[in-house]
Scaffold this motif. Structure first.
Motif, short mmCIF file in Angstrom:
data_model
loop_
_atom_site.label_atom_id
_atom_site.label_comp_id
_atom_site.label_asym_id
_atom_site.label_seq_id
_atom_site.Cartn_x
_atom_site.Cartn_y
_atom_site.Cartn_z
N TYR A 83 0.83 -1.21 0.00
CA TYR A 83 0.00 0.00 0.00
C TYR A 83 0.87 1.26 0.00
CZ TYR A 83 -4.51 -2.34 0.71
OH TYR A 83 -5.65 -3.09 0.55
N GLN A 128 -5.07 5.85 -3.27
CA GLN A 128 -4.07 5.20 -2.41
C GLN A 128 -4.28 5.59 -0.94
OE1 GLN A 128 -3.56 6.70 -5.29
NE2 GLN A 128 -1.82 5.89 -6.43
N ASP A 165 -7.24 3.72 0.43
CA ASP A 165 -6.91 2.30 0.68
C ASP A 165 -6.22 2.15 2.03
OD1 ASP A 165 -7.97 1.38 -1.68
OD2 ASP A 165 -6.07 1.40 -2.78
#
Length: 447
Positions: free
Chosen positions: A278, A346, A349
């Motif tokens: 991530y 991103q 997430d």
């Protein structure tokens, strides 16, 4: 809005105007703000207040204090970078008024340092626990005795409003609170509105509220001095944000997104292989893969990616701010800076994984439940004692309870709202450990 007003060095009680070009460069007013916050007792108590994992004694985990220090460092970088670009765009700020890029950094750093100073013990569950006491608990009986806005202040007890109270409230020997510059107070004011109407629009300014009814006059004075745009209808006090507030918010968003995630990894709440993937997705354009693969342990790898991620998001936030400066000054920019980021997916997430694995972990939930019990008991006992004092019906037990309260907490208010708010304010100032210790004494566990 205009930058000349927004960068005001005025403080509560000033009779003469403070000019930037007359400032002592070795003791700049905005830097004095930072010093006053960091030496305050309210700031020091953040060392024992929950950030992510309540009451954790693990070395890895951040407290409100370490979080606030980190946010101030990121905020300083954001402010300086924005300041450099603004002085190029508005050269008269420097040539005529004497402002420097570091002034913007100092304002954002000080406001960022104070951004959590009003948070109660036990994290955001502390705010909710105070609110629930009045919304559905024993404090519900006061609803008919308060105005709508007064009651809403208590039902949605807000750390941001409590922070403004801490920074500005007067008491003997401390008139004007910490007497910060209005520029720093303005940048601190994340939600410059009162508790009602609640969320009247989808504008980010309306998400929460920023001052209690007891502090409405002080709040309006700061807003008017800074030239913030009035947004409220009729008697509803609401203003557009100070532009630098967006940078304070971005600094906080960057830190809690990346550093809370780092805490979760180091605590083993998030598996390393998922976490690193991530973070790498966020810094793919800047990562030095050779250097990265030389790192031998999880902590070093995460630390390297964290630094890159923070740096990436700082440059991103600065770019978004400058591109939207005109809309921000008009009060027309209605989202957080990072909500406009090309890295939004991103970021989301990472936040989603943090919510599932950290914020909703069993350890966090269990200790938040305990926090509800502690705060509920303290509020009930203290408010009962203050009410009995007001009604001239003090029991011996009430007298003993009132002796626990410091002299800085006024229990002689004849106004019910002020009585209740003062007790909530006192409980909010307690550290996690102090709140638990007070609870144990009241329950008879420590004697």
């Amino acid at each position: 809005m205009n930058w000349e007003q927004l960068l005001s060095l005025k403080r509560f009680g000033d009779t003469n105007k403070r000019l930037r070009k007359e400032q002592d460069e070795t003791r700049l007013g905005f830097e004095v703000d930072y010093d006053r916050i960091i030496f305050s007792s309210e700031f020091r108590s953040l060392q024992d207040k929950t950030q992510v994992v309540p009451l954790s004694k693990t070395d890895f985990v951040h407290t409100r204090l370490t979080h606030s220090l980190e946010v101030s460092v990121v905020g300083r970088s954001l402010g300086r970078k924005v300041g450099q670009k603004l002085l190029l765009k508005h050269p008269h700020l420097q040539s005529v008024h004497g402002y420097q890029a570091n002034d913007f950094g100092a304002i954002v750093a000080a406001s960022s340092l104070a951004h959590d100073i009003g948070n109660p013990p036990f994290g955001h569950s502390g705010e909710k626990a105070i609110g629930e006491f009045f919304k559905t608990g024993k404090g519900k009986v006061f609803k008919t005795e308060l105005t709508e806005k007064e009651y809403q202040d208590l039902c949605d007890f807000e750390g941001n409003a409590n922070g403004f109270k801490i920074l500005t409230q007067s008491r003997d020997g401390r008139e004007g609170g910490l007497r910060l510059s209005y520029a720093t107070l303005g940048a601190f004011m994340k939600y410059p509105k009162e508790s009602l109407p609640k969320k009247p629009t989808n504008h980010i300014t309306d998400k929460k509220y920023g001052f209690f009814q007891s502090d409405k006059e002080a709040f309006s004075e700061v807003a008017n001095e800074l030239g913030l745009i009035k947004r409220g209808k009729r008697d509803n006090a609401s203003f557009s944000r100070h532009p630098l507030t967006f940078l304070v918010e971005a600094a906080d968003d960057i830190c809690y997104t990346i550093i809370d995630f780092e805490d979760g990894i180091n605590l083993g709440l998030i598996q390393e292989e998922f976490a690193l993937e991530y973070l790498i997705n966020l810094v793919r354009d800047t990562i030095n893969t050779k250097k990265y693969h030389q790192l031998k342990n999880t902590q070093d790898r995460v630390s390297y990616l964290r630094a890159l991620a923070i740096n990436t998001l700082i440059f991103e936030a600065v770019d978004i701010f400058i591109k939207n400066e005109e809309a921000i000054l008009k009060g027309e920019f209605n989202t957080a800076l990072l909500d406009r980021s090309k890295y939004e997916a991103q970021i989301n997430d990472i936040i989603k994984m943090s919510v599932e694995n950290i914020y909703e972990s069993q350890e966090v939930v269990d200790k938040e439940i305990a926090g509800y019990e502690v705060i509920n008991k303290l509020l009930h006992v203290y408010i009962t004692a203050v009410q009995n004092k007001f009604n001239d019906n003090l029991s011996n037990y009430d007298k003993l309870i009132l002796k626990q309260l410091p002299k800085t907490i006024n229990t002689d208010h004849k106004n019910l709202y002020d009585q209740l708010l003062n007790i909530c304010h006192y409980v909010s100032l307690l550290s996690d450990s102090k709140a638990i210790m007070s609870y144990r004494k009241i329950k008879g566990f420590d004697f």
